[in-house]
Design a protein around this motif. Structure first.
Motif, PDB file in Angstrom:
ATOM      1  N   MET A  41       0.929  -1.052   0.112  1.00  0.00           N
ATOM      2  CA  MET A  41       0.146  -0.049  -0.013  1.00  0.00           C
ATOM      3  C   MET A  41       0.840   1.288   0.035  1.00  0.00           C
ATOM      4  N   PHE A  42       1.888   1.479   0.970  1.00  0.00           N
ATOM      5  CA  PHE A  42       2.505   2.700   1.200  1.00  0.00           C
ATOM      6  C   PHE A  42       3.538   2.847  -0.016  1.00  0.00           C
ATOM      7  N   LEU A  67      -7.565  -0.827   0.098  1.00  0.00           N
ATOM      8  CA  LEU A  67      -8.258  -0.574   1.260  1.00  0.00           C
ATOM      9  C   LEU A  67      -9.553  -1.441   1.246  1.00  0.00           C
ATOM     10  N   TYR A  93      -1.222   0.402  10.784  1.00  0.00           N
ATOM     11  CA  TYR A  93      -1.657   0.581   9.367  1.00  0.00           C
ATOM     12  C   TYR A  93      -2.193   1.791   9.015  1.00  0.00           C
ATOM     13  N   LEU A 101      -1.451   5.498   6.932  1.00  0.00           N
ATOM     14  CA  LEU A 101      -2.289   5.835   5.984  1.00  0.00           C
ATOM     15  C   LEU A 101      -2.756   7.395   6.285  1.00  0.00           C
ATOM     16  N   TYR A 110      -0.851   9.990   4.813  1.00  0.00           N
ATOM     17  CA  TYR A 110      -1.062  10.256   3.094  1.00  0.00           C
ATOM     18  C   TYR A 110      -2.368  10.694   3.084  1.00  0.00           C
ATOM     19  N   LEU A 145      -4.749  10.287  -0.157  1.00  0.00           N
ATOM     20  CA  LEU A 145      -5.887   9.562  -0.063  1.00  0.00           C
ATOM     21  C   LEU A 145      -7.169  10.253  -0.516  1.00  0.00           C
ATOM     22  N   LEU A 185     -11.290   6.352   7.073  1.00  0.00           N
ATOM     23  CA  LEU A 185     -10.345   5.695   8.246  1.00  0.00           C
ATOM     24  C   LEU A 185     -11.278   5.606   9.443  1.00  0.00           C
TER      25      LEU A 185
END
Length: 624
Positions: free
Chosen positions: A304-305, A352, A383, A387, A390, A394, A431
């Motif tokens: 993901m990252f 996601l 995690y 997120l 970012y 996102l 989130l």
């Protein structure tokens, strides 16, 4: 002494159809003599500089006409070509079968051969001054030279300004001069019909330089098939290399290559587009195609990252990409960059979704010893915290991606839509939703504990960990203070439930009114029940854990406030020193009020001591 730029001396000559025939034989004779003079002047200087080529000198091994020692002759050479071109145009219109025309054509061919080699020589010998680091952004706003070739005074004045300008670094000054010379030669060759030869040399040399720069930057031409077969550890290294290279490639390599093309071929928009496209297109495809190929590979949470890093890099550089590759012929380069963003965005949304599904499907059945923080909680919150770093990227990715949550749950968790403090941004909702999914999963895991008090302690520990992670990360700014306050209250609620259930027997063992006069047998019964209840609770909970020190201290203080005042009153009334003479008091009153605090100080470290409370009581408890 820096080199001086050449002036643009060529203008597109009028077409033969627009030339007016001479009005009289005298005028015709005068014009003819002028043209003959042009040919003779050109023949003298062209032949002089053509002699060095007769020895078979290579492109890179010639005495340069454009060196500092020959500046005046270089101007004369270019001027003579212009005069020769006018003579040829006159002869084509008036004496198309003349031997003079053949002679002029031969001279022009020799002159172009010379300029071709000069062009090559300048490109090669000034490579260090024409690299992307040296090409000046001063030249990006317009052509270096835009004066008329008829103004020699203006030319000299401008060149002196370039030479004497102390604000321009030496390397940049040489770079500007070299570009001016290249531009003058290119205009001469293009205006006389030798554009093809000029373009061929330019593309050959500059493409090799750009390709070499790509190699040194570590940009590889990797196909999807090769990328797909790579282990993630190997691919991650490739991604890191790409991230280090892409900014330099766009902001320096491509940007300044575009400047160079625009300057050298400013006389012809079509040629500068053609040259830049052929020089840069292959490298640009390799550069911007890499993220798209990575995005098409198998998607797993650990990727993901890096995917977000790729998206951020392309997104940040998009204004430059759009500007540098603005030509129609480079539209495919822009499309490749856009497709990479689309693919990367799709990959992020897929991951996601997969991440949320993985939380929901977590099937671990084992309980965490002592009700500590579950591995799922640690993993998910770490995690999500990453997120949150970012959140800007996102927000773009999830902006138009609907989030479906049942309305009652949505309002209870995210707040009423009418509440201005409620979570509203798409990424914040996304989130918060992931945290909610995890908390719901933890409710199920809490039910696995046979002891209800321990299940509440487990929930308190895990929610406290969640709140702590939110406070310590960018999640605090995304979820807001209301979210944090709401969940801190829920932690206290879990703690209160733990205390009520875990220590209910201890509280129930004491009389409702600890100071009321009651029969001795009831006093004995209360002390006996208290001892049994306290020892049972203590021994059970020595293996329980509260990792957060602040929460641990808060629980101990709360327990003391709940139990000690009642026990102290009862103890002072029936178990004090004045009653120690009674045998039953000595044998049944095992703990002073201070002893309770000492025993509680041992709790929530997960020590799991098997030593009985009664044996420890002989030491008067353990002080901390």
């Amino acid at each position: 002494m820096p080199r001086k730029g050449m002036t643009t001396i060529f203008y597109k000559s009028p077409s033969p159809t627009r030339m007016t025939p001479p009005a009289s034989p005298l005028h015709h004779t005068f014009s003819e003599s002028i043209m003959e003079e042009n040919i003779e002047v050109a023949e003298f200087i062209i032949t002089k500089w053509d002699s060095s080529l007769d020895n078979g000198s290579s492109y890179g091994n010639i005495a340069s006409l454009f060196s500092d020692n020959n500046r005046e002759e270089a101007k004369q050479y270019l001027s003579s070509i212009k005069g020769l071109q006018k003579a040829m145009q006159y002869l084509v219109s008036h004496q198309s079968s003349s031997e003079k025309l053949v002679r002029a054509q031969t001279l022009m061919q020799n002159a172009m051969k010379r300029l071709e080699k000069e062009f090559y020589h300048i490109l090669k010998s000034n490579r260090d001054y024409l690299d992307p680091e040296s090409v000046s952004t001063h030249s990006s706003s317009g052509p270096l030279v835009s004066r008329s070739s008829f103004s020699d005074f203006e030319e000299d004045e401008s060149e002196n300004e370039l030479r004497e300008n102390d604000t321009i670094p030496e390397v940049e000054r040489v770079s500007l001069a070299a570009m001016a010379d290249l531009r003058a030669i290119a205009e001469a060759m293009i205006s006389t019909g030798y554009a093809k030869e000029c373009i061929k040399i330019y593309k050959l040399i500059r493409k090799s330089i750009v390709d070499e720069a790509h190699y040194h930057l570590g940009v590889e031409r990797l196909t999807f098939q090769r990328i797909q077969k790579m282990d993630w550890e190997v691919l991650e290294v490739k991604i890191k290399n790409w991230l280090n290279a892409v900014k330099m490639a766009v902001k320096t390599l491509f940007f300044r290559e575009r400047i160079l093309c625009d300057q050298v071929f400013s006389v012809s928009p079509a040629i500068r587009e053609s040259c830049f496209t052929e020089i840069s297109k292959e490298g640009a495809f390799a550069l911007f195609g890499f993220p798209e190929n990575v995005a098409k590979c198998k998607k797993t949470p650990e990727k993901m990252f890096r995917i977000l890093d790729l998206y951020e890099a392309v997104s940040d550089l998009w204004p430059e990409i759009e500007s540098i590759f603005s030509f129609e012929s480079t539209s495919t380069v822009r499309a490749t960059a856009v497709n990479s963003l689309i693919r990367l965005g799709d990959a992020v949304r897929t991951m996601l979704t997969d991440f949320e599904t993985a939380i929901q499907k977590d099937s671990s059945k084992s309980t965490v010893p002592g009700g500590g923080v579950h591995p799922l909680t640690r993993y998910v919150m770490n995690y999500i915290s990453f997120l949150a770093d970012y959140s800007g990227i996102l927000s773009d990715i999830v902006a138009d991606w609907p989030l479906t949550i049942p309305l009652p749950l949505s309002e209870s968790y995210f707040g009423s839509p009418d509440n201005q403090e409620s979570i509203s941004s798409p990424i914040s909702c996304r989130l918060a939703s992931l945290i909610l999914v995890m908390l719901c999963k933890l409710d199920g895991k809490a039910a696995m504990y046979k002891d209800v008090a321990l299940s509440y302690l487990f929930l308190a520990n895990n929610l406290q960990y969640v709140v702590g992670k939110v406070r310590q990360s960018n999640l605090k700014f995304l979820l807001g203070d209301d979210w944090v306050t709401k969940h801190e209250l829920k932690v206290r609620q879990y703690v209160s439930n733990y205390e009520k259930i875990g220590w209910s027997k201890v509280l129930a063992s004491l009389p409702e009114n600890p100071t009321a006069e009651i029969p001795v047998d009831q006093v004995i019964n209360h002390f006996r029940k208290f001892n049994l209840a306290f020892e049972e609770a203590y021994m059970k909970q020595t293996s329980w854990v509260v990792p957060n020190s602040r929460l641990r201290d808060d629980i101990k203080i709360s327990l003391a406030r709940r139990i000690v005042p009642i026990y102290k009153e009862f103890y002072e009334t029936y178990g004090g020193v004045q009653l120690r003479k009674e045998m039953w008091v000595e044998s049944l009153v095992r703990y002073t009020p201070d002893d309770l605090g000492n025993y509680w100080s041992d709790l929530f470290y997960g020590s799991g001591s098997s030593e009985s409370v009664s044996s420890s009581s002989s030491r008067g408890g353990r002080s901390r």
